[in-house]
Design a protein around this motif. Structure first.
Motif, PDB file in Angstrom:
ATOM      1  N   ASP A  15     -28.213-111.431 -32.325  1.00  0.00           N
ATOM      2  CA  ASP A  15     -28.581-111.482 -30.907  1.00  0.00           C
ATOM      3  C   ASP A  15     -28.685-112.918 -30.391  1.00  0.00           C
ATOM      4  O   ASP A  15     -28.356-113.198 -29.240  1.00  0.00           O
ATOM      5  CB  ASP A  15     -29.905-110.756 -30.653  1.00  0.00           C
ATOM      6  N   GLN A  16     -29.163-113.814 -31.247  1.00  0.00           N
ATOM      7  CA  GLN A  16     -29.352-115.204 -30.835  1.00  0.00           C
ATOM      8  C   GLN A  16     -28.115-116.065 -31.087  1.00  0.00           C
ATOM      9  O   GLN A  16     -28.124-117.253 -30.793  1.00  0.00           O
ATOM     10  CB  GLN A  16     -30.576-115.797 -31.535  1.00  0.00           C
ATOM     11  N   GLY A  17     -27.080-115.463 -31.641  1.00  0.00           N
ATOM     12  CA  GLY A  17     -25.820-116.180 -31.829  1.00  0.00           C
ATOM     13  C   GLY A  17     -25.764-117.107 -33.033  1.00  0.00           C
ATOM     14  O   GLY A  17     -24.877-117.949 -33.124  1.00  0.00           O
ATOM     15  N   TYR A  18     -26.701-116.946 -33.966  1.00  0.00           N
ATOM     16  CA  TYR A  18     -26.691-117.783 -35.163  1.00  0.00           C
ATOM     17  C   TYR A  18     -25.595-117.353 -36.149  1.00  0.00           C
ATOM     18  O   TYR A  18     -25.104-118.171 -36.914  1.00  0.00           O
ATOM     19  CB  TYR A  18     -28.042-117.727 -35.885  1.00  0.00           C
ATOM     20  N   ASP A  23     -19.727-112.474 -40.199  1.00  0.00           N
ATOM     21  CA  ASP A  23     -20.689-112.975 -41.191  1.00  0.00           C
ATOM     22  C   ASP A  23     -21.508-111.822 -41.760  1.00  0.00           C
ATOM     23  O   ASP A  23     -21.747-111.749 -42.964  1.00  0.00           O
ATOM     24  CB  ASP A  23     -21.644-114.001 -40.565  1.00  0.00           C
ATOM     25  N   VAL A  24     -21.943-110.930 -40.877  1.00  0.00           N
ATOM     26  CA  VAL A  24     -22.749-109.780 -41.296  1.00  0.00           C
ATOM     27  C   VAL A  24     -21.951-108.880 -42.233  1.00  0.00           C
ATOM     28  O   VAL A  24     -22.451-108.455 -43.274  1.00  0.00           O
ATOM     29  CB  VAL A  24     -23.257-108.975 -40.078  1.00  0.00           C
ATOM     30  N   GLU A  45     -23.997-119.286 -49.010  1.00  0.00           N
ATOM     31  CA  GLU A  45     -22.668-119.579 -48.477  1.00  0.00           C
ATOM     32  C   GLU A  45     -22.684-120.720 -47.459  1.00  0.00           C
ATOM     33  O   GLU A  45     -21.639-121.106 -46.945  1.00  0.00           O
ATOM     34  CB  GLU A  45     -22.062-118.326 -47.842  1.00  0.00           C
ATOM     35  N   GLY A  46     -23.865-121.233 -47.157  1.00  0.00           N
ATOM     36  CA  GLY A  46     -23.978-122.338 -46.208  1.00  0.00           C
ATOM     37  C   GLY A  46     -23.766-121.926 -44.760  1.00  0.00           C
ATOM     38  O   GLY A  46     -23.535-122.774 -43.896  1.00  0.00           O
ATOM     39  N   ILE A  47     -23.840-120.627 -44.495  1.00  0.00           N
ATOM     40  CA  ILE A  47     -23.669-120.138 -43.120  1.00  0.00           C
ATOM     41  C   ILE A  47     -24.874-120.531 -42.279  1.00  0.00           C
ATOM     42  O   ILE A  47     -24.743-120.901 -41.116  1.00  0.00           O
ATOM     43  CB  ILE A  47     -23.440-118.617 -43.118  1.00  0.00           C
TER      44      ILE A  47
END
Length: 71
Positions: A15-18, A23-24, A45-47
Motif C-alpha cells: 500500500d505504501q509503495g515499498y 516482489d510479493v 534479497e536486499g529489497i
C-alpha cells in the motif's frame, strides 16, 4: 501495541509503495520452499532494509521513526 503479522506487513508495504506485487510473488514462492518469512526474504534479497521496514511500521502507527544508527 500488537505485533504485526506477515500478512499485515505485506499489505502495508504494498500500500505504501515499498514493494511491488512481483516482489510479493517472489517472496511468497521463496517462503513456501524455504519455510522462512516474507520479511526475512525481503531483507536477505536486499529489497528492503530494516530501516525501511521500521519506517513503514512507524507510519502505520503514526509515530516517528528514529534512526539509531546515525551519529
Amino acid at each position: 501495541m500488537k505485533n504485526i503479522t506477515d500478512t499485515e506487513l505485506k499489505k502495508l508495504l504494498l500500500d505504501q509503495g515499498y514493494i511491488t506485487q512481483e516482489d510479493v510473488a517472489q517472496a511468497e514462492s521463496s517462503v513456501q520452499n524455504n519455510s522462512s518469512s516474507i520479511t526475512e526474504y525481503l531483507l536477505s534479497e536486499g529489497i528492503l532494509s530494516k530501516d525501511l521496514i521500521g519506517q513503514a511500521i512507524a507510519e502505520l502507527y503514526g509515530v516517528s521513526n528514529a534512526d539509531l544508527n546515525s551519529n
